[in-house]
Design an enzyme around this catalytic site. Structure first.
Site, PDB file in Angstrom:
ATOM      1  CG  ASP A 410      -1.877   1.131   1.269  1.00  0.00           C
ATOM      2  OD1 ASP A 410      -2.132   1.707   0.194  1.00  0.00           O
ATOM      3  OD2 ASP A 410      -2.370   1.453   2.355  1.00  0.00           O
ATOM      4  CG  PHE A 570     -15.624   9.603  -0.512  1.00  0.00           C
ATOM      5  CD1 PHE A 570     -15.239  10.367  -1.596  1.00  0.00           C
ATOM      6  CD2 PHE A 570     -14.915   8.457  -0.215  1.00  0.00           C
ATOM      7  CE1 PHE A 570     -14.156   9.982  -2.372  1.00  0.00           C
ATOM      8  CE2 PHE A 570     -13.841   8.058  -0.981  1.00  0.00           C
ATOM      9  CZ  PHE A 570     -13.459   8.831  -2.065  1.00  0.00           C
TER      10      PHE A 570
END
Length: 726
Positions: A410, A570
């Protein structure tokens, strides 16, 4: 755990006899005890099987020890205690009726929680099952959870109690007397999706149904924070919870050494086969002449050269030369794994030693205790030395530690420090303004934001009447105020309860107060949102408080209250967030309804108004500035707003509620998405923000060394390509 009492034998034996060496010695061991092929008599013929049993026994002990620790952790989790209230008298979950169980107010082990039980969770406790919220201690019905065990995020996430349910189940005492049913999705592994309906049967004979979504669900493994207590009904328990559905069965890991060893053993077996064939052919050629040699056939035997005797002789030769394949090799490897585990876990150079500032004001008491246990230091403003050693969970792959060809990583929080800082805002005019905390320049031409905010700070509601201002600066200040409203209102940030609101600046409509030196402690699921709110706060636009119905800010010392009419959250598909608000003036509602929206440029630019040449030019400038910021390695968001008619919005809201309740599955998702697009369109572009997330120390040097070692690195990121490459 990897094994159970019933599955251990078949799983373990399958794992062991997937090795070529074990199959080889098993076949030879069985052949060596059969009378026609035995080379020795009495106990000697059992030698190979005994040796193989020792080899497998050593592996079995290692597997049992490793799985013992897994079972011990499982028992610890299952034995945790939670508080159970009286179950709903009739609870229907996934169209299956659950019988009532525990008595009101009793202590329940996690493993004893059943579907339909009413569960109460206290502050700092983990949630024992997937629970639909009924109510909590907060008057506004908003509570906060930490989902570190689910997604690794330590920031708090808000959850909401359905208002209609909270009115009925106003206390745990009243809740345990309720009757009703819950109909929801079948158990699944989607952590962020949930749809259901709670129906409560009132004493008057009426029933009240309420739709519930993911925001009303506490997922097992999450931890209650900043809320005294919350209670609700368990809808998924045990292996049906979303957390357990996401857990995969512990795999049987095998190292590259196993594959290499199997290949070498296969080669040795082929060589042995060649040698055995040569000796068998030699025996057959000399069989007729061996009768004169008493030591070849025995005193009372006559030589036999039949095909059966030849096959027996072939097997005997094969057993005789079996020592070409070293049976002790797997045993030595298992012993080496155990010794390696001891050395790795005792190696202080492989422990994580880093200085960490522990600030009590930013942590709960439980967190401070945990830090104290791990770091062995004082709690308040101390420097702790974290010395957690390496834990070896699977010894069979120790040797693979130095055999890495690819790394998959990541980016945010792994390669970067995850400490977001708002560096720039670019307004629709094309001017770029920098913040005081932006640090060293990275070549972006900008003007300090203070040059603009000091104009608006002279009273945001009156600055337009000052005739001495330049026209362009006046317009810039108007746009900047709207942009700061987006940053302060359109978010999911919460104020940490450990920071008392008494320390916040007294803001009122009558007295302007400088708030730049006072900043609350903010928490959010996204560090980007915290950076935006903190950036606005540092320039005088302070987020103060949020409830289900209102949000309160202090804009350059003037208190402003906005009534929340709607919220579109979102997600990775929408890539944007919107809030519909109405400003309250002197406690009275304003007639103006506004939508504030922020999101990724790919989601925002197509939704901006482009009816005139000027608007198209603004959108083009914003797109160019976003690309420029991305090329500098900055994370970007575009902000916009839209004024709308009140009648239009409430008609839209009715359509949204109807779509969510009447439709199901994909039809509901398509209808909701269409309605969201109808609302989030023709927005006025305000500008874009640029946030910096610096790389952690030593990352560039590490990447160079990885490349020199021939290791390929793949990075997963949601950033624009330019940002990621930089």
């Amino acid at each position: 755990a990897k094994y159970s009492a019933l599955s251990f034998a078949p799983k373990f034996l399958w794992l062991q006899f997937s090795r070529v060496s074990n199959i080889y010695f098993l076949i030879l061991g069985v052949l060596s005890v059969l009378e026609p092929f035995a080379l020795t008599q009495d106990a000697g013929k059992w030698g190979l099987l005994i040796t193989l049993s020792i080899v497998i026994g050593v592996s079995m002990i290692r597997e049992i020890v490793e799985d013992f620790f897994r079972h011990r952790e499982d028992r610890r989790v299952n034995g945790d205690i939670t508080r159970g209230l009286q179950s709903l008298a009739s609870a229907t979950v996934s169209v299956e009726r659950a019988a009532p169980s525990s008595a009101a107010g009793c202590a329940l082990r996690w493993e004893d929680v059943k579907v339909g039980d009413l569960i109460q969770v206290a502050n700092g406790e983990h949630v024992p099952a997937d629970v639909v919220l009924l109510n909590c201690s907060a008057t506004d019905g908003i509570l906060y959870v930490e989902t570190k065990n689910l997604d690794g995020e330590t920031n708090l996430k808000p959850k909401m109690c359905p208002k209609a349910l909270a009115e009925i189940a106003s206390s745990p005492f009243l809740a345990h007397e309720l009757e009703g049913e819950v109909v929801c999705d079948a158990p699944n592994d989607r952590l962020y999706e949930f749809h259901g309906k709670v129906t409560l049967w009132l004493e008057s004979g009426e029933s009240r149904g309420v739709s519930v979504v993911a925001d009303n669900l506490l997922v097992r493994g999450s931890r209650l924070r900043n809320t005294e207590f919350a209670f609700g009904v368990a809808v998924y328990t045990g292996r049906d919870t979303k957390l357990m559905r996401n857990m995969k069965e512990a795999p049987s890991k095998r190292s590259q050494l196993d594959a290499v060893l199997n290949r070498f053993i296969a080669i040795n077996v082929l060589l042995e086969l060649v040698v055995v064939i040569i000796y068998t052919v030699g025996w057959s050629l000399s069989c007729d002449r061996s009768g004169d040699n008493w030591y070849s056939v025995g005193y009372d035997s006559s030589p036999s050269c039949s095909a059966g005797t030849g096959f027996s002789q072939f097997v005997r030769f094969f057993i005789l030369f079996s020592y070409m394949v070293p049976i002790q090799c797997p045993v030595l490897i298992e012993i080496a794994h155990v010794i390696q585990r001891i050395f790795i876990q005792a190696d202080t150079k492989m422990a994580q030693c880093r200085a960490a500032i522990v600030n009590k004001s930013n942590r709960s008491d439980e967190d401070n205790v945990e830090v104290h246990r791990r770091a062995s230091s004082t709690l308040t403003g101390s420097v702790s030395l974290d010395t957690d050693g390496v834990g070896v969970r699977t010894m069979t792959i120790n040797e693979d530690l130095g055999m890495i060809s690819h790394l998959f990583s990541d980016k945010t929080g792994t390669l970067t420090s995850n400490e977001m800082v708002l560096r720039y805002v670019a307004l629709r005019s094309g001017r770029i303004y920098s913040f005081a905390n932006c640090g060293q320049s990275d070549g972006v031409a900008s003007v300090p934001i203070s040059e603009l905010t000091k104009v608006a700070h002279a009273r945001p509601d009156e600055f337009q009447s000052k005739g001495g201002m330049e026209k362009d600066l006046e317009h810039e200040a108007m746009v900047a105020i709207e942009l700061f409203k987006v940053l302060s209102v359109c978010h999911t940030v919460v104020i940490d309860s450990t920071a008392s609101r008494d320390n916040l600046p007294p803001a009122s409509a009558d007295a302007a107060v400088d708030v730049r030196d006072v900043q609350p402690v903010y928490q959010a699921s996204s560090p980007d949102e915290v950076a935006l709110v903190e950036g606005a706060c540092a320039e005088g636009c302070v987020f103060l408080h949020r409830s289900n119905s209102e949000i309160e800010i202090s804009m350059f010392g003037v208190k402003k209250v906005f009534e929340i009419l709607g919220l579109l959250e979102f997600n990775s598909v929408r890539k944007r967030m919107s809030v519909v608000v109405r400003e309250m003036t002197g406690g009275l509602r304003n007639d103006v309804v506004k939508l504030y929206c922020k999101g990724a440029d790919s989601a925002m630019l197509p939704r901006m108004a482009a009816n005139s040449v000027t608007q198209k030019e603004v959108n083009g400038r914003l797109s160019a500035m976003v690309d420029s910021f991305a090329a500098s390695g900055l994370r970007t968001l575009i902000a916009g707003c839209r004024e709308m008619d009140e009648e239009f919005f409430f008609a839209w809201l009715d359509q949204l509620a109807s779509a969510r309740q009447s439709l199901s599955g994909d039809e509901r998702e398509k209808a909701v998405s269409k309605l969201e697009n109808e609302l989030e369109c023709n927005m006025d572009a305000l500008g874009c923000t640029a946030i910096e997330d610096k790389l952690q120390g030593g990352v560039p040097e590490t990447l160079v060394k990885l490349r020199q070692a021939g290791i390929k690195l793949w990075v997963l990121t949601g950033d624009k390509q330019g940002t990621a490459i930089n």
